[in-house]
Design a protein around this motif. Sequence first.
Motif, short mmCIF file in Angstrom:
data_model
loop_
_atom_site.label_atom_id
_atom_site.label_comp_id
_atom_site.label_asym_id
_atom_site.label_seq_id
_atom_site.Cartn_x
_atom_site.Cartn_y
_atom_site.Cartn_z
N ARG A 183 -3.59 -1.90 -2.48
CA ARG A 183 -3.80 -0.78 -3.38
C ARG A 183 -3.51 -1.18 -4.82
O ARG A 183 -4.22 -0.78 -5.74
N TRP A 184 -2.46 -1.99 -5.00
CA TRP A 184 -2.12 -2.43 -6.37
C TRP A 184 -3.28 -3.23 -6.97
O TRP A 184 -3.62 -3.06 -8.13
N SER B 193 0.94 -9.17 -3.12
CA SER B 193 -0.39 -8.99 -3.71
C SER B 193 -0.94 -10.33 -4.20
O SER B 193 -2.14 -10.62 -4.07
N ASP C 128 -7.23 3.38 4.42
CA ASP C 128 -5.95 3.59 3.72
C ASP C 128 -5.30 2.24 3.49
O ASP C 128 -4.50 1.76 4.30
N PRO C 129 -5.67 1.52 2.39
CA PRO C 129 -5.19 0.16 2.18
C PRO C 129 -3.67 0.09 2.07
O PRO C 129 -3.01 1.05 1.64
N PRO D 147 -0.05 -1.12 0.49
CA PRO D 147 0.37 -1.10 -0.93
C PRO D 147 -0.01 -2.34 -1.70
O PRO D 147 -0.40 -2.27 -2.87
N VAL E 197 -10.84 -4.27 4.32
CA VAL E 197 -9.73 -3.33 4.10
C VAL E 197 -9.98 -2.08 4.94
O VAL E 197 -11.12 -1.78 5.32
N LEU F 293 -6.53 -3.10 -6.00
CA LEU F 293 -7.71 -2.25 -6.14
C LEU F 293 -7.60 -1.34 -7.36
O LEU F 293 -8.61 -1.10 -8.06
N ASP F 294 -6.41 -0.83 -7.60
CA ASP F 294 -6.25 0.09 -8.74
C ASP F 294 -6.54 -0.60 -10.05
O ASP F 294 -7.03 0.03 -11.01
N ARG G 119 -14.41 6.38 -11.54
CA ARG G 119 -13.61 5.35 -10.90
C ARG G 119 -13.40 4.17 -11.83
O ARG G 119 -12.32 3.57 -11.89
#
Length: 856
Positions: free
Chosen positions: A229-230, A204, A223-224, A226, A220, A232-233, A160
């Motif tokens: 998600r941006w 974001s 299934d966060p 978008p 969160v 977190l990625d 990860r």
Amino acid sequence: MSTEDRPAAPRSLAEALRGRDDVSLGALLRSRPDLITPVPTDLTQLATRAGTRASVVRALERLDRFTLQTAEALAVAADPATYDALLGLMAGDDADPAVVQALPHALGVLREQALVWGGDDRLRLVRTARELLAPSPQHPSPTGLGPTVQEATAGMSPGRIQEIVTAAGLPSTHDSVSAVTSLTGLFTNRRRMAALLAEAPADSLDVLERLVWGPPYGQVTADPAPRLRWLLDRGLLLPTAPGTVVLPREVALHLRRGLAHQTPEPVPPAVEAAAVHHPQVVDSTAAGQAYTALATVEELLKDWDEGGPAVLRAGGLSVRDLKRTAVALDVPEPVAAFWVELAYAAGLIAPDGEADERYAATPAYDEWLELPAPERWSRLVTAWLPATRTPGLVGGRDAKDRTLSALGPGLDRSAAPEVRHRVLALLAGLPEGTAPAAESVLARLRWERPLRGAVGVPPRERSRAWGREDDPRSRLAEWALSEAEMLGVTGRGALSAHGRALLGAPAAPAKSLEAESSGPGDKLPVHHRPTQVPTLSPAEQDVASAAAARLLTPLLPEPLDHVLLQADLTAVAPGPLRRPLADMLGVLADVESKGGATVYRFTPGSVRRALDAGQSASDLHAFLAAHSRTPVPQPLTYLIDDVARRHGHLRVGAASAYVRCDDDAVLNEIIADKRAAGLGLRRLAPTVLAAQTDPAGLLEGLRAMGFAPAAESAEGDVLITRAHAHRTPPRTAPEPVPEGPPVPDDTLLAAALRAIRAGDLASTTPRKPGTAPEVSGELPRTGSAETLATVQAAVLTGEALWIGYVNAEGAASQRVIAPIRVEGGFVTAYDHTADEVRTYPLHRITGVAELADDAG
């Protein structure tokens, strides 16, 4: 200085303390007096004690807001940190000039109090302080910052971590450690970080904006969205637990432009003026309040002169007795509680110690009454200033949900004298005649001392706590302002000249031309640093109190020797009366109203009271004629003569009780009266009635029926009833409850420093190999024969020895001695640690060890 000549950086707090001089160590022990209770054996023990949780918490709570912010910033900085890194956290990218100027002083305070040690290139916050102030999920940092990237990714899988590195545009690495280092490097590089955030969606960035000043944690779903998600990625948000994410510290600092705190506060808030009055108006108003204070305390003690209320089993006054006292003083109950507690603090009232214990005046009260009015006032305020008993708490509840009563237990608050002194000091720093806005005083106190018990609490919650009713320090400050006004230390909210002298404060700053208005609505900011008012020693306080009394003397009204008699059976006292006149008038008449002038009313009951006290009608006529500036009105003359004519016409004695009267018609009238049914009267003779009740009850019953009986003795003489003053045995005023150990005086401090230095010398002096104990800090252990032989050899060679010694109280210590002679089971030696020649019993020496040849 070359690198070789530069002293080595200290490796521990103990080494840092060892490098200090006596002045610096003395400043540490003054600021943290708990460190020498008891005196440490050496500097290592001093450093250990300085790092204990209780001591560190106490030290942190005594820091001002900016110095505490500096410590909080060090707690989120690298360990060790450089001065430049700390400056960046405090001043930000814009390098706030006020912060730049104030930071060296704040850091100096932290160093002085042994909360920070090390040079500017290696600043270390003591471990306990870091644990208290550093962020954690259970205890968020006051800065609002979260964990670092390294801390937040500690439990994350290597795969990860590599995914985050790749999504952030960084090359993949072979291991997690280098990946975290690479990600940290990205987040701490302003240019690269700005480029990354420029690619972020607007929503974001909104998420980051909500978390940037804390708390840094958010929730969160599985299934966060978008926008999440941006983040977190790319590691801009990192998971800490299922459903929980955190904003890494490095990301938050970039978004904050390097600031650890949203609002650094390097400058204390100014105390604002609510109104400005002429200084003479302030002094006159304060003097009037001082006179009222004296009159109120005298009235309270006069009310309790024959024995006051009963003492509750748990101590203190009952609610009913406090209400009765408030009615007698004509003040609200909280104000009555203040006057009762003040008299108690001044040693004027105390429990009498009898089986049926009651409160009463002490012998000190009679001495106090004989003093001039200014000296009586100074006695009261001198008792008020250091008092820890807090009358404002009366009526509240303690930790066990019990009601707190006046004069009862549980009213001591150790912080009260400090808060009281600081409030008055802030007033002393204002121009003469300036009354401060109460909220600005509280704001200043909030800055000077963080809320007690709030170490580790975020600043916003800490500020809200100051406004709550259960906040102790703000309540103490508000009570100090109101009590100072009631006592006449202040007038119209401004500090009086005699109040300033009481504090030993310097002259007030000159009043600016803009501050000439005296309207109550004026709001004038005072932009200067309030004068520092020293805390006075008892001897200095006596001198200051005497100076305050001298300033108050011309402001108090002179006692008068006359009253104005009026035709409506009243007398007006246009000012304070001399004591003999006031005492006599208090017996002869009832007080009807108070104020600038006191109104007394003459009634049959009050005149009878004077006759019962042994006065005759002629005495009363002569007294009124001598002390009235107006002619004695005829109605008053008739009232006195009428009551005197009937006074003693009836005689009451002990049968159970009897009534005798030469006029049998009067006795017939009494028997016929229905109100006499409860007295159990029956005729014994034409001029005598017997009663079932006692003489006192019979007297009261007949007086209630409108008669004026007099008590008589067994010989038939009229008994004169005078007030019986009840006094306690000699009592001392209650001692204030100190807040922690007292600040050491110069003598104690010098002795403590000498003992600590001596113990440190003994513990750090090099020993010969194989002679010192294996465990550092332990006393040397040798047998009796070896100890004697080693000491005798040292006498011959003149060498110094390291010994362990246990005194008669069982206290163990280490010493460095140079033996001079050994005889009779004692060794006489020059003690290097004590810097004097001493004699030690050999049986109390636990062991000896030889010093190394190069020991200095």
